[in-house]
Write an enzyme that holds these catalytic residues in place. Sequence first.
Site, PDB file in Angstrom:
ATOM      1  N   GLU A 180      41.938  -5.630  42.765  1.00 54.27           N
ATOM      2  CA  GLU A 180      41.057  -4.484  43.065  1.00 54.27           C
ATOM      3  C   GLU A 180      40.080  -4.820  44.180  1.00 54.27           C
ATOM      4  O   GLU A 180      39.854  -4.027  45.090  1.00 54.27           O
ATOM      5  CB  GLU A 180      40.287  -4.051  41.812  1.00 54.27           C
TER       6      GLU A 180
ATOM      7  N   HIS B 124      45.241  -1.072  40.355  1.00 51.46           N
ATOM      8  CA  HIS B 124      44.178  -1.839  41.022  1.00 51.46           C
ATOM      9  C   HIS B 124      43.830  -1.333  42.424  1.00 51.46           C
ATOM     10  O   HIS B 124      42.734  -1.576  42.917  1.00 51.46           O
ATOM     11  CB  HIS B 124      44.585  -3.310  41.148  1.00 51.46           C
TER      12      HIS B 124
ATOM     13  N   SER C  52      44.087 -11.733  32.963  1.00 53.68           N
ATOM     14  CA  SER C  52      43.224 -10.556  32.796  1.00 53.68           C
ATOM     15  C   SER C  52      41.735 -10.888  32.901  1.00 53.68           C
ATOM     16  O   SER C  52      41.171 -11.556  32.036  1.00 53.68           O
ATOM     17  CB  SER C  52      43.507  -9.891  31.444  1.00 53.68           C
TER      18      SER C  52
ATOM     19  N   CYS D 141      44.288   3.850  40.269  1.00 55.41           N
ATOM     20  CA  CYS D 141      43.401   4.527  39.320  1.00 55.41           C
ATOM     21  C   CYS D 141      42.433   5.444  40.071  1.00 55.41           C
ATOM     22  O   CYS D 141      41.866   5.032  41.093  1.00 55.41           O
ATOM     23  CB  CYS D 141      42.621   3.475  38.523  1.00 55.41           C
TER      24      CYS D 141
END
Length: 283
Positions: free
Chosen positions: A126, A74, A221, A96
């Site tokens: 994130e 994140h 999620s 990422c």
Amino acid sequence: MLIEIDEGSGFCFGVTTAIKKAEEELAESESLCCLGDIVHNGREVERLKKLGLVTVGHEDLNHMHDTKMLLRAHGEPPQTYAIAQQQNISIIDATCPVVLNLQKRIRKAYEEGGQIVIYGKNGHAEVIGLVGQTDGNAIVIEDMEDAKKLDFDHDIQLFSQTTKSLEGFREIVRYIEANMNPNAHFSFFDTICRQVANRIPNIKHFAAKHDVIIFVCGKKSSNGKVLYNQCLSVNPRTYMVDDPSEINLQWFEGATSAGICGATSTPKWLMEDCKKRIEDEKA
């Protein structure tokens, strides 16, 4: 009854990399700290905990020192890196690459001035990392109602959380374009991860071809909620579970086929466990 697992579901590249890094480190040491849940799936977090992965929060950082810590996919705000350096915490950075690139773009845009607007979920890991690139000054909008509160008399640069809906982003772009003051400049950047966005048409096709859909994902999620609702939109017999024990066999009455799919945070082994539960009960 035919039971099929969606080949396109499961961990995205960023999550796969983060978990691989954690497993590699744990193969050489007894434990490893991870800042926040490595993935928004309780079952996978529990599996890694048994291997020695310890989840810590930001509130723990000031009490940690001379240790290693994994940063999940994140991403994190600059402050986290600064604290880690102060505390002599060695970072294993699994941010990422798509998120990392987005952070750099937002930081550059912020330095140029104007309103930085992020289409995303307030409080999401994130998004916290993205807002951190602007010293906390970015404006986060979750939906059209939030977009209506923007200042259209001043320049706006719009970005998106990587896992948000492409359709929702485009809708907000159209609204801002229609309401901007002609003397102000509006620029937008489609920063949605295509590996995630492309799952929507694929998962809708998968959901439409089965009588019943079991959507497997963790309760935390965000991506899971988006994909679950996409399945539900084409198949009303779609059920969300985060553990095989939650599956109700009455859901399959009269069904000749069932599909099992999940989010970018859903491990393949968990979908396979769900399939086995159905097979064992139906046998």
